[in-house]
Design a protein around this motif. Structure first.
Motif, PDB file in Angstrom:
ATOM      1  N   THR A  20       3.000   5.682  25.251  1.00  0.00           N
ATOM      2  CA  THR A  20       3.695   5.917  23.980  1.00  0.00           C
ATOM      3  C   THR A  20       4.062   4.601  23.307  1.00  0.00           C
ATOM      4  O   THR A  20       4.095   4.517  22.080  1.00  0.00           O
ATOM      5  N   CYS A  79       6.194  11.658  23.948  1.00  0.00           N
ATOM      6  CA  CYS A  79       5.253  11.750  22.831  1.00  0.00           C
ATOM      7  C   CYS A  79       5.969  12.218  21.566  1.00  0.00           C
ATOM      8  O   CYS A  79       5.726  11.701  20.469  1.00  0.00           O
ATOM      9  N   ASN A 101       6.681   8.832  19.345  1.00  0.00           N
ATOM     10  CA  ASN A 101       5.511   8.764  18.473  1.00  0.00           C
ATOM     11  C   ASN A 101       5.535   9.751  17.309  1.00  0.00           C
ATOM     12  O   ASN A 101       5.587   9.344  16.150  1.00  0.00           O
TER      13      ASN A 101
END
Length: 339
Positions: free
Chosen positions: A214, A132, A136
């Motif tokens: 993700t 994550c 991201n």
């Protein structure tokens, strides 16, 4: 419905991936994140042959980046640069973007390639699971912070001596065909608003599904970035933003896998994996060709993205995740142009 199946993906693995030709990068600047190995290094090798003014590859250390610089020089005769970028640290992202905006008058290509396929549960200093954080939160912040420089580049005349005068500045974000298999994200996105990434980062939820979630978020965040661009003029976007699937490639990204999963990865790699060079052709295509705005590229062709990503539910979850990331960035005191 987006056409996708295990058989289709397997056939695609054996499909020919064409090399990109007819593009000149004279006078243009290119950044490749994760450029010290794998797909990033192979992409940088291609860019180096196209005569860019500056080619910058990122690495987590000057040592690893320096080795890649020497490898590229020996192969092409082009001397690129390496800058440190640690995507587990938002302050590193901010420092990198500040350096780019200070030193570069223009930025023509940002290939957002760096990513992780975590097989072990690791949490960043910011409290988020490594996939994550890297794939991201940090990658999206880097794109956001560099977006004004790309927009500015669109207002500049073509570089002197360029053989490709009509070239739209662009961001290419590396995603994956696995985004079609997103499972956890639609469920978590339907829960408490503003906590999707937080919930994804809980140890009890960590699994192989985290990676595909993700990669779906990559596509959702690309759409949000597009919404921040100035209005289209004369049918041409100011900045082109697309996403790309390199296919399953032998890059070592799953080198930390263990047990039966590691054995399965080794067998699959031996049987069907593309070479990193072949996979990188997809990245180079998306980075250099004039694709549709928001296109998802696979095997050097525009494909329809997954149903969740292109559907209304996906758009709602994407908006929630973007707001959550904004709160994370603001908590770290990071200032950016677009709200």
């Amino acid at each position: 419905m987006a056409p996708n199946s295990e058989l289709k993906n397997l056939i695609a693995q054996f499909s020919s991936v064409p090399k990109v030709s007819g593009v000149d990068l004279t006078g243009r600047n290119v950044i490749v994140t994760g450029g010290s190995g794998g797909l990033g290094l192979e992409s940088a090798l291609v860019f180096a042959k196209l005569n860019p003014a500056r080619l910058i590859i990122t690495a987590r250390s000057l040592e690893s980046g320096g080795k890649a610089v020497e490898q590229i020089f020996k192969a092409t005769g082009y001397r690129c640069e390496t800058w440190v970028l640690n995507l587990m640290d938002l302050k590193s992202v901010e420092a990198f973007a500040t350096k780019a905006k200070t030193e570069l008058e223009r930025l023509d290509v940002l290939l957002s390639n760096a990513g992780v396929a975590a097989t072990q549960y690791i949490v960043s200093a910011h409290g988020y699971e490594s996939g994550c954080q890297v794939n991201n939160i940090s990658n999206s912040l880097l794109c956001l912070l560099l977006l004004p420089l790309l927009i500015q580049t669109a207002t500049l005349p073509p570089p002197i001596g360029s053989k490709s005068p009509k070239f739209t500045p662009r961001i290419t974000i590396v995603s994956s065909v696995l985004h079609y298999k997103v499972k956890t994200l639609p469920v978590l996105g339907a829960g408490e608003e503003g906590r999707t990434l937080e919930l994804m980062s809980e140890k009890k939820r960590f699994s192989n599904d985290t990676y595909q979630d993700t990669k779906a978020i990559n596509l959702l965040n690309a759409q949000t970035l597009i919404s921040l661009l100035p209005p289209v003029k004369d049918g041409n976007p100011t900045v082109l933003i697309n996403t790309v699937d390199p296919g399953f490639c032998d890059t070592g990204i799953l080198r930390t896998a263990s047990g039966f999963f590691r054995i399965g990865v080794a067998i699959a790699t031996a049987l069907v994996a593309r070479t990193a060079e072949a996979g990188a052709r997809n990245l180079v295509y998306a980075s250099l060709k004039e694709t549709s705005q928001g296109a998802y590229i696979a095997t050097c062709k525009e494909q329809e993205a997954g149903d969740f990503v292109i559907g209304e539910k996906g758009r709602q979850v994407g908006a929630m995740i973007w707001e959550e990331m904004k709160s994370i960035w603001m908590k770290e005191g990071i200032v950016y142009l677009f709200m």
